[in-house]
Design a protein around this motif. Structure first.
Motif, PDB file in Angstrom:
ATOM      1  N   ILE A   1       0.828  -1.198   0.000  1.00 19.09           N
ATOM      2  CA  ILE A   1       0.000   0.000   0.000  1.00 19.09           C
ATOM      3  C   ILE A   1       0.868   1.256   0.000  1.00 19.09           C
ATOM      4  N   PHE A   2       2.009   1.189   0.706  1.00 19.46           N
ATOM      5  CA  PHE A   2       2.926   2.328   0.753  1.00 19.46           C
ATOM      6  C   PHE A   2       3.523   2.606  -0.628  1.00 19.46           C
ATOM      7  N   VAL A   3       3.983   1.547  -1.295  1.00 12.87           N
ATOM      8  CA  VAL A   3       4.610   1.700  -2.612  1.00 12.87           C
ATOM      9  C   VAL A   3       3.592   2.166  -3.647  1.00 12.87           C
ATOM     10  N   GLU A   4       2.385   1.597  -3.606  1.00  9.67           N
ATOM     11  CA  GLU A   4       1.371   1.962  -4.589  1.00  9.67           C
ATOM     12  C   GLU A   4       0.898   3.401  -4.400  1.00  9.67           C
ATOM     13  N   LEU A   5       0.740   3.824  -3.157  1.00  8.07           N
ATOM     14  CA  LEU A   5       0.376   5.226  -2.912  1.00  8.07           C
ATOM     15  C   LEU A   5       1.461   6.158  -3.419  1.00  8.07           C
ATOM     16  N   MET A   6       2.705   5.770  -3.240  1.00  8.83           N
ATOM     17  CA  MET A   6       3.816   6.574  -3.734  1.00  8.83           C
ATOM     18  C   MET A   6       3.764   6.705  -5.254  1.00  8.83           C
ATOM     19  N   MET A   7       3.475   5.604  -5.935  1.00 10.66           N
ATOM     20  CA  MET A   7       3.372   5.621  -7.398  1.00 10.66           C
ATOM     21  C   MET A   7       2.237   6.531  -7.861  1.00 10.66           C
ATOM     22  N   LEU A   8       1.074   6.409  -7.221  1.00 12.23           N
ATOM     23  CA  LEU A   8      -0.083   7.196  -7.632  1.00 12.23           C
ATOM     24  C   LEU A   8       0.114   8.676  -7.331  1.00 12.23           C
ATOM     25  N   ILE A   9       0.690   8.979  -6.174  1.00 11.93           N
ATOM     26  CA  ILE A   9       0.943  10.382  -5.826  1.00 11.93           C
ATOM     27  C   ILE A   9       1.944  10.998  -6.796  1.00 11.93           C
ATOM     28  N   TYR A  10       2.970  10.217  -7.133  1.00  8.98           N
ATOM     29  CA  TYR A  10       3.972  10.698  -8.093  1.00  8.98           C
ATOM     30  C   TYR A  10       3.319  11.019  -9.440  1.00  8.98           C
ATOM     31  N   ARG A  11       2.415  10.159  -9.890  1.00  7.64           N
ATOM     32  CA  ARG A  11       1.728  10.409 -11.163  1.00  7.64           C
ATOM     33  C   ARG A  11       0.842  11.644 -11.075  1.00  7.64           C
ATOM     34  N   PHE A  12       0.126  11.793  -9.966  1.00  3.57           N
ATOM     35  CA  PHE A  12      -0.821  12.898  -9.850  1.00  3.57           C
ATOM     36  C   PHE A  12      -0.130  14.246  -9.666  1.00  3.57           C
ATOM     37  N   ILE A  13       1.103  14.256  -9.201  1.00  8.78           N
ATOM     38  CA  ILE A  13       1.830  15.522  -9.090  1.00  8.78           C
ATOM     39  C   ILE A  13       1.889  16.208 -10.447  1.00  8.78           C
ATOM     40  N   PHE A  14       2.252  15.454 -11.490  1.00  6.14           N
ATOM     41  CA  PHE A  14       2.381  16.034 -12.822  1.00  6.14           C
ATOM     42  C   PHE A  14       1.025  16.418 -13.399  1.00  6.14           C
ATOM     43  N   ILE A  15       0.013  15.584 -13.152  1.00  7.67           N
ATOM     44  CA  ILE A  15      -1.321  15.885 -13.660  1.00  7.67           C
ATOM     45  C   ILE A  15      -1.852  17.178 -13.054  1.00  7.67           C
ATOM     46  N   LEU A  16      -1.744  17.299 -11.731  1.00  8.58           N
ATOM     47  CA  LEU A  16      -2.270  18.487 -11.060  1.00  8.58           C
ATOM     48  C   LEU A  16      -1.451  19.734 -11.384  1.00  8.58           C
ATOM     49  N   MET A  17      -0.148  19.582 -11.559  1.00 10.70           N
ATOM     50  CA  MET A  17       0.674  20.725 -11.954  1.00 10.70           C
ATOM     51  C   MET A  17       0.264  21.242 -13.333  1.00 10.70           C
ATOM     52  N   ASN A  18      -0.011  20.322 -14.238  1.00  2.00           N
ATOM     53  CA  ASN A  18      -0.429  20.715 -15.583  1.00  2.00           C
ATOM     54  C   ASN A  18      -1.785  21.409 -15.560  1.00  2.00           C
ATOM     55  N   VAL A  19      -2.721  20.859 -14.767  1.00  4.91           N
ATOM     56  CA  VAL A  19      -4.050  21.470 -14.659  1.00  4.91           C
ATOM     57  C   VAL A  19      -3.953  22.847 -14.020  1.00  4.91           C
ATOM     58  N   ALA A  20      -3.150  22.967 -12.946  1.00  4.13           N
ATOM     59  CA  ALA A  20      -2.989  24.260 -12.272  1.00  4.13           C
ATOM     60  C   ALA A  20      -2.379  25.297 -13.197  1.00  4.13           C
ATOM     61  N   ALA A  21      -1.397  24.878 -14.003  1.00  2.00           N
ATOM     62  CA  ALA A  21      -0.762  25.807 -14.945  1.00  2.00           C
ATOM     63  C   ALA A  21      -1.761  26.290 -15.990  1.00  2.00           C
ATOM     64  N   ASN A  22      -2.581  25.384 -16.508  1.00  2.00           N
ATOM     65  CA  ASN A  22      -3.583  25.768 -17.515  1.00  2.00           C
ATOM     66  C   ASN A  22      -4.627  26.717 -16.932  1.00  2.00           C
ATOM     67  N   ILE A  23      -5.084  26.452 -15.704  1.00  2.00           N
ATOM     68  CA  ILE A  23      -6.066  27.325 -15.059  1.00  2.00           C
ATOM     69  C   ILE A  23      -5.470  28.704 -14.812  1.00  2.00           C
ATOM     70  N   THR A  24      -4.213  28.741 -14.362  1.00  2.00           N
ATOM     71  CA  THR A  24      -3.557  30.028 -14.090  1.00  2.00           C
ATOM     72  C   THR A  24      -3.404  30.850 -15.354  1.00  2.00           C
ATOM     73  N   VAL A  25      -3.017  30.213 -16.451  1.00  4.91           N
ATOM     74  CA  VAL A  25      -2.894  30.928 -17.732  1.00  4.91           C
ATOM     75  C   VAL A  25      -4.252  31.484 -18.163  1.00  4.91           C
TER      76      VAL A  25
END
Length: 262
Positions: A150-174
């Motif tokens: 569960i620790f490793v899988e959460l780490m994988m999912l959080i790592y993936r979502f960092i990039f997704i949310l950063m991209n969404v935040a950048a688009n909203i800010t623009v």
């Protein structure tokens, strides 16, 4: 992609066995915490600078900039050890302010320097791992260490979502900037709050969609990924072992000396 991820993919140590890099990181951090020695911290800082810049090929100026981020945080976090407001003078310095003194002690100053040096050396060891090892390799090492799934899988999912949310935040800010959403302080606060709200809703929606997609592909409670195979270098393991013995000997000597002094 984050800057640290870009740097680790271009590192000359990228294809060194990640287990060896993780072992080196753990050995140095454990010895640093055990010894709390300024001399050992300084030596490990120099060693990690050599490994990252000269062996890993990282630009020296960029590496020093990366180190200034945790350094500034540590200075502000340990300022209470350097500066005190008291009605009595301490032995290092004392600046009178009315009926009180802005003062400090030699012990507090030494403890602050010791804490900063130990923390910075530990951070430099973590930088060695993160700047020269990709996230899939780190996750592979964690799996081999038998960490809870569960620790490793959460780490994988959080790592993936960092990039997704950063991209969404950048688009909203623009989009907000194109509508003058940051023309003054009041509007900036309102736009930032709206961006966070939209980001939260978007993250919830994407997480539900991701879980549905995983189940549609036969998700059985475990995430699987292709792992690269790395050859173990006996010379590197021998060097790490020798380093660990030397650091352990120095730590024991420091502890014995402190007990004798007391």
């Amino acid at each position: 992609m984050l800057t640290i991820d870009k740097l680790c993919y271009y590192s000359k140590l990228r294809y060194v066995n990640p287990a060896e890099k993780a072992l080196y990181t753990m050995v140095t951090i454990i010895m640093l915490i055990a010894s709390r020695s300024v001399i050992m911290a300084a030596a490990i800082l120099v060693l990690n600078y050599y490994l990252n810049v000269y062996k890993g090929g990282l630009n020296g100026k960029r590496y020093r900039v990366l180190l200034t981020w945790p350094l500034s945080f540590l200075i502000f976090g340990t300022i209470a050890l350097f500066v005190n407001i008291s009605g009595t003078k301490l032995d290092l310095y004392a600046i009178p302010i009315g009926s009180f003194y802005l003062t400090g002690s030699k012990i507090g100053m030494w403890q602050g320097v010791q804490l900063i040096m130990t923390a910075m050396a530990a951070v430099s060891s973590l930088y060695f791992l993160s700047l020269n090892t990709t996230m899939p390799d780190i996750i592979s090492v964690l799996r081999k260490c038998k960490l809870p799934k569960i620790f490793v899988e959460l780490m994988m999912l959080i790592y993936r979502f960092i990039f997704i949310l950063m991209n969404v935040a950048a688009n909203i800010t623009v989009s907000q900037k194109s509508r003058l959403g940051y023309r003054n302080y009041k509007t900036s606060i309102k736009s930032f709050a709206a961006m966070l709200s939209a980001l939260f809703i978007n993250s919830m929606r994407r997480s539900n969609n991701l879980f549905d997609a995983m189940e549609a592909r036969g998700y059985d409670g475990e995430l699987r990924m292709i792992e690269e195979h790395y050859e173990q270098n006996r010379r590197t393991m021998w060097l790490i072992g020798c380093l660990g013995v030397v650091l352990l000997a120095v730590t024991v000597w420091i502890k014995v000396e402190s007990v004798i002094y007391i």
